[in-house]
Write an enzyme that holds these catalytic residues in place. Sequence first.
Site, short mmCIF file in Angstrom:
data_model
loop_
_atom_site.label_atom_id
_atom_site.label_comp_id
_atom_site.label_asym_id
_atom_site.label_seq_id
_atom_site.Cartn_x
_atom_site.Cartn_y
_atom_site.Cartn_z
N SER A 58 27.21 45.99 45.33
CA SER A 58 26.54 44.84 45.90
C SER A 58 25.62 45.30 47.04
CB SER A 58 27.57 43.80 46.35
OG SER A 58 26.96 42.55 46.60
N GLU B 92 28.20 38.25 36.86
CA GLU B 92 27.85 38.43 38.26
C GLU B 92 27.74 37.08 38.98
OE1 GLU B 92 27.72 41.12 39.87
OE2 GLU B 92 27.28 42.77 38.49
N HIS C 201 31.50 39.33 39.85
CA HIS C 201 30.87 40.20 40.85
C HIS C 201 31.95 40.88 41.68
CE1 HIS C 201 27.75 41.67 43.47
NE2 HIS C 201 28.30 41.09 44.53
#
Length: 538
Positions: A214, A330, A447
């Site tokens: 990320s 995600e 995610h």
Amino acid sequence: MKRMFGSLLAAAVLITSALPARADDKVRTANGIVQGTTEASGIHAFRGIPFAAPPVGDLRWREPQPVKDWTDVRSATQFGPRCMQRPVFSDMVFRSNGVAEDCLYLNVWTPAAGPRERRPVLVYFYGGGYVAGDGSEPRYDGESMARKGIVALTVNYRLGVFGFFAHPELTKESPHHASGNEGLLDQSAALDWVQKNIAAFGGDPSKVTIAGESAGSTSVSAQMASPLSKTLIAGAIGESGALINPTLGPVPLEEAEQTGVKFATAAGATSLAALRAIPAEQLLETTAKEGMPRFGTTVDGYFLPRRPADIFAAGDQAHVPLLVGWNSEENNYRSILHDAEPTPENYAQAVRKLYPERADEVLKLYAASNNEEVMASATSLASDRFIAYSTWKWADLHGKTGGKPVYRYFYSRPRPAMNAPAEGSGPRANAADSSRGGPPPARGAAHSAEIEYAMGNLATNKVYAWTPDDYKVSETFQTYFSNFVKTGDPNGAGVPTWTPANRGDAVSVMHIDVNTRVEPEQHRDRYAFLDEMFKPKS
């Protein structure tokens, strides 16, 4: 802060060649001796080593400054404080020594018995949107990677207003006429520290791979692009995200400076000196007020001379192997449909709101004729808009101009069911429990879901009821990571062969799940469309 990779490497070799084998978990760094611990596994752990001076007082918002030497043996058995942040994400579990502005510490796990072993090195940057995260989080723990023969590090870097604040007065006082990107400069300073010190821990300064998820992944792309860092690394791993719009893309310095001026006015400060005099806790609380800006990265002319996408397009980035990919979910389909039921009619209406002039094209690229297909296509669209496109663009550009292999993955293993909740339970205790008002359970790999798998740390997360299949996936994923850190190539015994994405005419993607396999790239047309939509206006 001129980087001299060859000189640093030569200095590291000269310093460590005269050192004896490690005794009592003591290591002599360039600044003094640190003493860590030996884990039950035999891995040597060193926690809370300072790599830069505390960024407090007049050093707030300055680029990281050198650490002062110490004469006594310094204990390295406790994680340092995490950088200033508010409790934002429910899946973050910290082992740090509180939260403080004095937070520039790193952690080392090494399998080496002494400084002559020259093991490959992994430096991991945490995620958290540049507003939260810490090197002490169990999911990033380096012991499991160290058991694979790697010297593993996690690194703290400044966050939010402390790590990404630009201001005209800061630019004026800077010898580089730049401001903002303090957190990225922290990461670069940590890479300098690695060059000077990692040989003393049995690491090879010429075989340093950086990785992150990320915001940590966008940081990896930034370090590859920066002239300050690109000579300090031998490989890169990106998990979901690149510093390319719409994912945390940098803004021009002038725009970032004006954001800083507005924040200073809101904080009641009429000068940089007044801003530096405000207690850290008060500044942090000011950022939480309604209408306050979000602080992000800047094209500052120093750390980032241009937008990363432009740097990669020109081939001016680090020419190193890249392992990169993203997850199957995600973002949730609700970010497209919101509270509407996932019907084709509602989906079409939502798409027409998002893309009023090109909705028909989107509905063809992300087609759906029934409710199940709506959830799948809306999930893909939401994921691509959030972070998958930027990751694809990074991989595509580097594959064309980087001169080294790019290994692309698509991760789709959903997390298993949660264990029964316990008082004060850890990561994502409520994140997937719709009965408590959270979002619906993930249909794919959410995610950040891959971190514990890839780093070999499933056992550190007590929230989920891990199954043998989960451990199978983790062993495959971690093997790929560790092979890549060691050789710049994820391939090796016991795992399916991974073909580089930029070799030949067909683009290959490794689908990582219980049935891990290579497949041709799908949906390139979607990313070509998004490439047009997110093209910079200037």
